[in-house]
Design an enzyme around this catalytic site. Sequence first.
Site, PDB file in Angstrom:
ATOM      1  N   SER A   1      39.063  49.315  36.682  1.00  0.00           N
ATOM      2  CA  SER A   1      38.464  48.058  36.254  1.00  0.00           C
ATOM      3  C   SER A   1      39.455  47.258  35.402  1.00  0.00           C
ATOM      4  CB  SER A   1      37.160  48.350  35.503  1.00  0.00           C
ATOM      5  OG  SER A   1      36.435  47.168  35.259  1.00  0.00           O
TER       6      SER A   1
ATOM      7  N   ASP B   1      45.899  28.821  23.237  1.00  0.00           N
ATOM      8  CA  ASP B   1      47.302  29.261  23.222  1.00  0.00           C
ATOM      9  C   ASP B   1      47.473  30.718  23.633  1.00  0.00           C
ATOM     10  OD1 ASP B   1      46.087  30.279  20.967  1.00  0.00           O
ATOM     11  OD2 ASP B   1      47.785  29.893  19.614  1.00  0.00           O
TER      12      ASP B   1
ATOM     13  N   HIS C   1      31.367  49.874  41.696  1.00  0.00           N
ATOM     14  CA  HIS C   1      32.478  49.650  40.787  1.00  0.00           C
ATOM     15  C   HIS C   1      32.925  50.927  40.069  1.00  0.00           C
ATOM     16  CE1 HIS C   1      34.993  47.145  38.164  1.00  0.00           C
ATOM     17  NE2 HIS C   1      34.526  47.813  37.141  1.00  0.00           N
TER      18      HIS C   1
END
Length: 429
Positions: A142, A351, A404
Amino acid sequence: MQTSFIDGDVLYRQHIFEVPLDYSQPDAQTISVFAREVVDLGRQNEELPWLVYFQGGPGFPSPRPDSRSGWLKRALKQYRVLLLDQRGTGNSTVISHQTLAHLSASEQADYLSLFRADNIVRDAETIRVKLGVKQWATLGQSFGGFCSLTYLSFFPQSLSRAYITGGVPSLIRHADEVYQATYQRVQDKNVAFFAQFPSAQAQCQKIADHLLDNDVRLPNGQRFTVEQFQMIGINLGRSSANVPMYYLLEEAFVEANGKETLSYGFLNAMLAEQSYQTNPIYAILHESIYCQHTASNWSAHRVRDSFPQFNYHKGETFYFTGEMVYPWMFEQFKCLQPLQDAANLLAKRTDWNDLYDVKALANNTVPVACAVYAEDMYVEMQYSLETLKEIPNSKAWITNEYEHNGLRADGERILDRLIQLADSVANLP
């Protein structure tokens, strides 16, 4: 604490490394990073290749194995394994509402901004050098797969192989695009769950209506809301989750003093589902894993407006949500409340450094083998395949056999398949 122990035929050896908090200021503040070496007892003195494991999340420690099973069983046949507690987790210098309490909101935000994949990878690279390892393989589950691609971007010469399970991210898409896809996958999982258990829809509506009409408290004193209840839908993306979820719903109510109320057992289970409380990185830095020079601005919260079915009102169909983070969590969750201002600052931050080097990945020479799950609720398959097209020497095993969490469900088989894939890329017999 002892530095090593033996369990059965496996040796476990603990390591603690001091690394810079901020790699742009390597001589300033340091933090500790913990890692556990695991090796076949009978081969501990051999010159085995290393495999470093990157856990999913972000914000969770490496596994604490108690047996030679799953993917670790397969790995130990040929590797010396390093289970890395990513910075801020487990036995590494931990992040929690307690450890950050002495900092202002802006200081918390600046500190937390240093705990993304770029610095996790720098930690791993520092550890590799300190251990005297020339190259090692990575196994990323993952979010750990996201870390693997960051590693391939900036330190490809340090890697012999990259194995990724359910964790090939988009290199360029904004978080909004990720959540547009994810909400659709979550809706699909809801439809499948309620088709399997039609009576669960009425039970969920009953629970939600009870929460709207009553001040219900979790065992930690926190008010339990419909939005919090919806979040247990994160389990719908894991294999074998539907039946346990149904059983939990089935036992939600108990009769007390002549009227129905939510049982303590159910409420305690709901609190246990809120891993964001004990692992705040999972909440506070979750959306930033998709950010490169852009702000998330609470992406999942904004995109939810395009899927109004997830906003429950009495008399309407109930839908669970999935792996999404919302600003209201920092108002409602008791252990996230002290981090609310920092979370808002981070959501506005623009940023963020690059997490991937697209040009470097386009010239990749390291064998990369990936398990891509066709029905993955957490990581969009089409985005994964889009990424892999741009990375030479990569191969994908696309399968609908697993959800998953396939690595946890059938790790020995999955890792074996990925090792074979990587060997085929490297033209090994």
